[in-house]
Scaffold this motif. Structure first.
Motif, short mmCIF file in Angstrom:
data_model
loop_
_atom_site.label_atom_id
_atom_site.label_comp_id
_atom_site.label_asym_id
_atom_site.label_seq_id
_atom_site.Cartn_x
_atom_site.Cartn_y
_atom_site.Cartn_z
N ASP A 151 -4.61 -8.46 44.36
CA ASP A 151 -3.36 -7.75 44.64
C ASP A 151 -2.15 -8.62 44.36
N ARG A 152 -2.29 -9.91 44.50
CA ARG A 152 -1.16 -10.81 44.32
C ARG A 152 -1.06 -11.34 42.90
N LEU A 153 -2.15 -11.27 42.13
CA LEU A 153 -2.11 -11.77 40.77
C LEU A 153 -1.62 -10.73 39.78
N ILE A 154 -1.64 -9.47 40.16
CA ILE A 154 -1.20 -8.40 39.28
C ILE A 154 0.32 -8.28 39.36
N ALA A 155 0.97 -8.31 38.22
CA ALA A 155 2.42 -8.13 38.20
C ALA A 155 2.72 -6.65 38.43
N ARG A 156 3.53 -6.38 39.41
CA ARG A 156 3.88 -5.01 39.71
C ARG A 156 5.27 -4.72 39.15
N VAL A 157 5.29 -3.97 38.10
CA VAL A 157 6.54 -3.59 37.46
C VAL A 157 6.62 -2.07 37.50
N PRO A 158 7.71 -1.53 38.01
CA PRO A 158 7.81 -0.07 38.11
C PRO A 158 7.75 0.62 36.75
N ALA A 159 7.18 1.80 36.77
CA ALA A 159 7.11 2.62 35.57
C ALA A 159 8.47 3.24 35.30
N VAL A 160 8.77 3.45 34.02
CA VAL A 160 10.05 4.05 33.64
C VAL A 160 9.83 5.19 32.65
N ASN A 161 10.77 6.11 32.66
CA ASN A 161 10.89 7.15 31.64
C ASN A 161 12.22 6.93 30.96
N VAL A 162 12.23 6.93 29.63
CA VAL A 162 13.46 6.78 28.87
C VAL A 162 13.57 7.98 27.94
N GLU A 174 14.85 6.61 33.98
CA GLU A 174 14.37 6.86 35.35
C GLU A 174 13.34 5.79 35.68
N MET A 175 13.49 5.14 36.82
CA MET A 175 12.55 4.11 37.25
C MET A 175 11.98 4.48 38.61
N ALA A 176 10.66 4.53 38.70
CA ALA A 176 9.99 4.83 39.96
C ALA A 176 9.91 3.55 40.79
N ALA A 177 10.68 3.49 41.87
CA ALA A 177 10.72 2.29 42.72
C ALA A 177 10.86 2.71 44.17
N PRO A 178 9.81 3.31 44.75
CA PRO A 178 9.90 3.77 46.13
C PRO A 178 9.92 2.61 47.12
N GLY A 179 10.46 2.88 48.29
CA GLY A 179 10.47 1.88 49.36
C GLY A 179 11.63 0.91 49.30
N LEU A 180 12.54 1.11 48.38
CA LEU A 180 13.69 0.23 48.26
C LEU A 180 14.95 0.99 48.66
N SER A 181 16.03 0.28 48.79
CA SER A 181 17.32 0.92 49.02
C SER A 181 18.22 0.58 47.84
N LYS A 182 19.31 1.29 47.71
CA LYS A 182 20.17 1.05 46.54
C LYS A 182 20.78 -0.35 46.57
N GLU A 183 20.88 -0.95 47.74
CA GLU A 183 21.42 -2.31 47.84
C GLU A 183 20.45 -3.35 47.29
N ASP A 184 19.16 -3.01 47.14
CA ASP A 184 18.17 -3.95 46.64
C ASP A 184 18.25 -4.15 45.13
N PHE A 185 18.87 -3.20 44.43
CA PHE A 185 18.94 -3.25 42.97
C PHE A 185 20.15 -4.05 42.51
N HIS A 186 19.94 -4.79 41.43
CA HIS A 186 21.04 -5.49 40.75
C HIS A 186 20.96 -5.06 39.29
N ILE A 187 22.00 -4.39 38.83
CA ILE A 187 22.04 -3.90 37.45
C ILE A 187 23.20 -4.59 36.76
N GLN A 188 22.89 -5.20 35.62
CA GLN A 188 23.97 -5.87 34.89
C GLN A 188 23.80 -5.63 33.39
N LEU A 189 24.91 -5.67 32.71
CA LEU A 189 24.94 -5.48 31.28
C LEU A 189 25.47 -6.74 30.64
#
Length: 143
Positions: free
Chosen positions: A31-42, A52-67
């Protein structure tokens, strides 16, 4: 084509490889060796791009989006440790979530017009297209 877990069926030397394999196939390690990356739809529409990124269990404050130039990067780093007055548990594991996903925006993307929202476990990012890149329908007369 599908990806299949490969097991070379190598002969065990005094049963050592069986023990080694069983230890690292234990759910505690695997469980700890597998990289968990959320699935996306583009998706691309006439007006823009939709991620769209499936990332349940988080809050909007947990995300950092930068360009950075044309690279849109979404990252999360969340550590959860619940404090308890009772410390009589037999097993307790810390909860730590971390991932980074990056997307190269095409030249037709309007990087000054990006909107993001998070609801029901889905991060929704909309990137508008530049006006000149939007597909315009027109009728062409035949002469």
């Amino acid at each position: 084509m599908s990806l299949i877990k490969f097991n070379g069926n190598k002969p065990a030397i005094n049963g050592f490889s069986d023990v080694f394999e069983s230890v690292f196939n234990d759910s505690f390690f695997s469980d700890r060796l597998i990289a968990r990356v959320p699935a996306v739809n583009v998706a691309e529409t006439a007006d823009g791009y939709h991620i769209e990124m499936a990332a349940p269990g988080l809050s909007k404050e947990d995300f950092h989006i930068q360009l950075d130039r044309k690279l849109l990067t979404i990252s999360v780093e969340k550590q959860q440790s619940e404090k308890s007055d009772r410390e009589s548990y037999s097993r307790r594991e810390f909860s730590y979530t971390s991932f980074v996903r990056s997307f190269a925006l095409p030249d037709s993307a309007d990087d000054s017009n990006i909107e993001a929202s998070y609801a029901n476990g889905i991060l929704d990012i909309r990137v508008a297209k530049k006006e000149e890149a939007k597909q315009m329908t027109r009728r062409i007369e035949i002469s």
